[in-house]
Every structure is written in C-alpha cells, then in structure tokens.
Enzyme design. Sequence first.
Site, PDB file in Angstrom:
ATOM      1  N   ASP A 177     -66.535  81.140 -55.858  1.00 22.22           N
ATOM      2  CA  ASP A 177     -65.121  82.332 -55.313  1.00 22.22           C
ATOM      3  C   ASP A 177     -65.659  82.558 -53.338  1.00 22.22           C
ATOM      4  O   ASP A 177     -67.114  82.087 -54.005  1.00 22.22           O
ATOM      5  CB  ASP A 177     -64.530  83.421 -56.446  1.00 22.22           C
ATOM      6  CG  ASP A 177     -65.928  83.890 -56.327  1.00 22.22           C
ATOM      7  OD1 ASP A 177     -67.175  84.370 -56.676  1.00 22.22           O
ATOM      8  OD2 ASP A 177     -65.769  84.893 -56.930  1.00 22.22           O
ATOM      9  N   GLN A 204     -58.693  88.079 -55.049  1.00 22.21           N
ATOM     10  CA  GLN A 204     -59.006  88.523 -54.252  1.00 22.21           C
ATOM     11  C   GLN A 204     -59.078  90.783 -54.157  1.00 22.21           C
ATOM     12  O   GLN A 204     -58.016  90.762 -53.174  1.00 22.21           O
ATOM     13  CB  GLN A 204     -57.478  87.604 -53.430  1.00 22.21           C
ATOM     14  CG  GLN A 204     -57.933  86.954 -52.469  1.00 22.21           C
ATOM     15  CD  GLN A 204     -58.912  86.406 -51.129  1.00 22.21           C
ATOM     16  OE1 GLN A 204     -58.993  87.310 -50.482  1.00 22.21           O
ATOM     17  NE2 GLN A 204     -59.792  86.489 -51.746  1.00 22.21           N
ATOM     18  N   THR A 205     -59.053  91.270 -55.240  1.00 20.59           N
ATOM     19  CA  THR A 205     -58.960  91.924 -55.881  1.00 20.59           C
ATOM     20  C   THR A 205     -60.089  92.700 -55.938  1.00 20.59           C
ATOM     21  O   THR A 205     -60.788  92.188 -57.185  1.00 20.59           O
ATOM     22  CB  THR A 205     -57.546  92.297 -56.089  1.00 20.59           C
ATOM     23  OG1 THR A 205     -56.604  91.532 -55.641  1.00 20.59           O
ATOM     24  CG2 THR A 205     -57.113  93.723 -56.363  1.00 20.59           C
ATOM     25  N   CYS A 216     -81.785  92.989 -50.816  1.00 18.83           N
ATOM     26  CA  CYS A 216     -82.640  92.576 -51.326  1.00 18.83           C
ATOM     27  C   CYS A 216     -83.300  92.568 -52.343  1.00 18.83           C
ATOM     28  O   CYS A 216     -84.337  91.739 -53.177  1.00 18.83           O
ATOM     29  CB  CYS A 216     -83.129  90.983 -50.098  1.00 18.83           C
ATOM     30  SG  CYS A 216     -81.604  90.334 -49.530  1.00 18.83           S
ATOM     31  N   TRP A 230     -62.359  93.145 -69.528  1.00 14.74           N
ATOM     32  CA  TRP A 230     -62.013  91.953 -69.557  1.00 14.74           C
ATOM     33  C   TRP A 230     -63.512  90.642 -70.446  1.00 14.74           C
ATOM     34  O   TRP A 230     -63.687  90.108 -70.701  1.00 14.74           O
ATOM     35  CB  TRP A 230     -62.220  90.938 -68.955  1.00 14.74           C
ATOM     36  CG  TRP A 230     -62.164  91.506 -67.368  1.00 14.74           C
ATOM     37  CD1 TRP A 230     -63.388  90.755 -67.067  1.00 14.74           C
ATOM     38  CD2 TRP A 230     -62.473  92.659 -66.942  1.00 14.74           C
ATOM     39  NE1 TRP A 230     -63.802  91.280 -65.500  1.00 14.74           N
ATOM     40  CE2 TRP A 230     -62.901  92.600 -65.020  1.00 14.74           C
ATOM     41  CE3 TRP A 230     -61.278  93.470 -66.751  1.00 14.74           C
ATOM     42  CZ2 TRP A 230     -62.716  93.122 -64.803  1.00 14.74           C
ATOM     43  CZ3 TRP A 230     -60.930  94.202 -66.117  1.00 14.74           C
ATOM     44  CH2 TRP A 230     -61.604  93.969 -64.277  1.00 14.74           C
ATOM     45  N   CYS A 256     -76.671  91.235 -53.791  1.00 12.78           N
ATOM     46  CA  CYS A 256     -75.897  89.976 -52.069  1.00 12.78           C
ATOM     47  C   CYS A 256     -74.528  90.187 -51.908  1.00 12.78           C
ATOM     48  O   CYS A 256     -73.548  89.361 -51.227  1.00 12.78           O
ATOM     49  CB  CYS A 256     -76.062  88.189 -53.015  1.00 12.78           C
ATOM     50  SG  CYS A 256     -76.285  86.997 -52.077  1.00 12.78           S
ATOM     51  N   SER A 297     -51.899  91.322 -44.998  1.00 16.17           N
ATOM     52  CA  SER A 297     -52.853  90.676 -44.472  1.00 16.17           C
ATOM     53  C   SER A 297     -52.379  89.599 -43.256  1.00 16.17           C
ATOM     54  O   SER A 297     -53.578  89.070 -42.564  1.00 16.17           O
ATOM     55  CB  SER A 297     -53.581  89.538 -45.312  1.00 16.17           C
ATOM     56  OG  SER A 297     -52.056  88.843 -46.426  1.00 16.17           O
ATOM     57  N   GLU A 347     -58.619  86.883 -64.410  1.00 16.48           N
ATOM     58  CA  GLU A 347     -58.974  86.425 -63.684  1.00 16.48           C
ATOM     59  C   GLU A 347     -57.683  86.494 -62.510  1.00 16.48           C
ATOM     60  O   GLU A 347     -58.156  86.431 -61.488  1.00 16.48           O
ATOM     61  CB  GLU A 347     -59.091  85.157 -63.770  1.00 16.48           C
ATOM     62  CG  GLU A 347     -60.246  84.608 -64.333  1.00 16.48           C
ATOM     63  CD  GLU A 347     -61.155  85.084 -64.035  1.00 16.48           C
ATOM     64  OE1 GLU A 347     -61.351  85.998 -62.901  1.00 16.48           O
ATOM     65  OE2 GLU A 347     -62.704  85.548 -64.287  1.00 16.48           O
ATOM     66  N   CYS A 354     -82.694  92.430 -55.665  1.00 16.63           N
ATOM     67  CA  CYS A 354     -82.066  91.006 -56.286  1.00 16.63           C
ATOM     68  C   CYS A 354     -83.182  90.244 -57.213  1.00 16.63           C
ATOM     69  O   CYS A 354     -84.206  90.060 -56.783  1.00 16.63           O
ATOM     70  CB  CYS A 354     -81.927  90.557 -55.202  1.00 16.63           C
ATOM     71  SG  CYS A 354     -81.406  88.437 -54.940  1.00 16.63           S
ATOM     72  N   TYR A 356     -60.551  77.549 -59.059  1.00 15.10           N
ATOM     73  CA  TYR A 356     -61.623  78.900 -59.156  1.00 15.10           C
ATOM     74  C   TYR A 356     -61.063  79.695 -60.474  1.00 15.10           C
ATOM     75  O   TYR A 356     -61.845  79.001 -61.168  1.00 15.10           O
ATOM     76  CB  TYR A 356     -61.540  80.548 -58.578  1.00 15.10           C
ATOM     77  CG  TYR A 356     -62.080  81.540 -58.897  1.00 15.10           C
ATOM     78  CD1 TYR A 356     -63.080  81.021 -58.973  1.00 15.10           C
ATOM     79  CD2 TYR A 356     -61.570  82.173 -59.430  1.00 15.10           C
ATOM     80  CE1 TYR A 356     -63.925  82.480 -60.117  1.00 15.10           C
ATOM     81  CE2 TYR A 356     -61.555  83.012 -60.149  1.00 15.10           C
ATOM     82  CZ  TYR A 356     -63.105  83.547 -60.450  1.00 15.10           C
ATOM     83  OH  TYR A 356     -63.734  84.540 -60.800  1.00 15.10           O
TER      84      TYR A 356
END
Length: 355
Positions: free
Chosen positions: A141, A45-46, A201, A27, A195, A298, A40, A204, A123
């Site tokens: 998110d 949640q995936t 770190c 995408w 992160c 869930s 999106e 980063c 979101y």
Amino acid sequence: MQIVENKDKFREALLSWYLREKRDLPWRNTSNPYYIWVSEIMLQQTRVDTVIPYYERFIARFPTMESLVEADESDLLKMWEGLGYYSRVRNLQSGVKEVVENYGSEVPASRKEISELKGIGPYTAGAILSIAFGLPEHAVDGNVMRVISRLLLIDDDIAIPRTKRIFENVIMDLIDQEDPSSFNQGLMELGATICTPKPKCLLCPVREFCLAFNEGRQEEFPVKTKKVKMKVVPVASFAMRNEKNEWLLRKRSEKGLLANLWEFPMIELASLQTPKELARVECDIELTELLSFKHVFSHLTWDLTCYTGLIQGDHKIPDGYHFFSNKEVEELPKPVPVLKIWDEVKQQLTGNDGK
DNA sequence: AATACGGGGGC
DNA sequence: GCCCCAGTATT
C-alpha cells in the site's frame, strides 16, 4: 548496515518492534478472515482512527457473512454513511455472497481465487492472505511504498501504476516466512506512525538499515509526480417541504458519484441554462437561501448553495422524487454534504420551535 | 496509463 | 491551500 546482506537482522528488528509497539486495534484481536476482510476494505484510502467506530458497528450489525449477504442495500449504505467510497460496501457484500454461495462460506486462501472476489485487488488480497492465513504474500500500500523507497533508495515514480510491481518483488524477497502477518503489518505500522511523509527517523527501529536516512535524504522519498488540479462545479440544492412538513428528496443514480444515496434535489448551475431544467426548479415557489459551502471530493469540488422553501397546493412531483417525514429523512443514507444541509434545516426548525 | 470514486486529518 | 491515507474498478 545493508538490508540485502542482512535480511534476517532487518526482519528481526522490524518484527520485535512491531510486536512490542503495535497499536491495539479491533481487527487485531481476531483471526476471522471475514472480519479481517471487512477491516481491510474499510481501511482502503481511509485512516485507522476513522475506521475504528465504523468497524465496530459493522461487525456488531453483520457478525457473520450470512447476515451481510441478507442485508438491504440501504442498510449497508447507512452503516457506511460518512465513510466514503460507497461502492466498497456494495462490492464487499457481492464478494461475501460469492464466498457463501461458491466456497461454502470459507474465504479462499489463494491469491488467484481471492483476487477474483469483487472489491479485492492486489493489496487487499495480500493483506487477507498474510494476516488471516499466515501466507507469505505481498501487501503493498502507500505506507509500504514510502517505507521501502526510503530503505532502498528506490526513486521510481510511485504515481505510475507499474512501479508497484517493483515493490511487490522486493517484499516477496524480503518477507518473513515465519510470520508474514506481522511483517506486512509491521511495515504498514511503521509507515503510519514513524516513516510518515515527515518521518520521525530518530524513533525508527530500522534506521540503521535505511539508505535514505544514511544519506539524510529521507524527505526526498517516495518520488511522486503531482496531480492535476481539480474541477470546481457550482451546484444549487433545494430543501423543499410541503404543508405537512415533509421533505422532498430523491435517490441518486445507481451509477457514478454517491450512487444510490439520497439528496435534496440538486442541479449543476451550468445546466440551469437549459429550459427543461429551469422548468423543473421554477414552480412559482418562493425560495430563501439557507446556506453555502464548498464540498471537496477526491476529483472535484462542489460549490454548493442551498435554498429552502414551502411547496403549497398541488404540484406535480417528478418520478424518483418522494416526500419524507423528519424521522424518515433521518433514516435515509445520505452523503456528507447532504448531512450538512440536513443539520442546518434541523437547526432552523428547532430555532423556530424554541421561539 | 488515466480517471472515477469520499471524506477527513495534518501541516 | 496541499498532501495523503492499510486501493479498486473502469476505461
């Protein structure tokens, strides 16, 4: 180095890292708002790796908004099979239908209008607006809350809905006006790859801006309260075939868990006490245990035992139940626990045939 | 604000 | 086991 006094340097560090290191995802090779929209919704949640094959198949099958609008629900669910949160695909079709019918097939490019579409929350609205249209809108998110909470030492509990407003305000102040798409995606990419809950770190690109890293407290963020432990529900399932080797399945309710997907008849064992339910499953049929497993959702867990048996002679079949050939069963959209049972059934069949 | 809504991957 | 994931709709 403080972010608040060096916003431009922070943006530069984030964007140059993102543009250099970003993963090549399907995408990210399009600017078609409909394709961004599909991605999106799937990504809610995936994880990215899970979504990629589903996205490819979905776009190949429904390359235009018009083609999606015309699809049958069972075809939609089959494309979504195994991805979870099945209402997402119904809402997606509903939202796309609104765009085709009310916006001349042009995805609206304002937060107010796009947020009215089914399945598009705060979101997803921000993600589509920034990525597809280049508008400076927040897209907060779980990744963004984790990254920002560490950068700015924000210790508000992210489990509380109102906390998200704090992060949205931060993003609107911080977002790059020239390239909001890369800014938002850069924060999410950072959260997904560096992160992470256990942060890396030393890799980063913005650690010099990170208040948590400077204090060595990165693992304390974000602050999130625990959730309640979930319910375990014992269920019995029945994979029954007739003398023509057809299998008895039923379509689940159009509301609630796994809505409109197909299953072998199933009952919660607590309800087995009631005579009515007992009568439905006790038909003088010999049952043998096929398999047992737990399936974790869930919010609850099924402790499932599946029995199998042969239905001989005449039996009254309740409304909503139907016998299907092997090939037909294969084509029905089924949730993962039913797929597991079906796999076991098929193994038994081939085992018997082989001997 | 709390709950319903899937499934899988990482540790 | 527990946590969390490019969250939203409903109550």
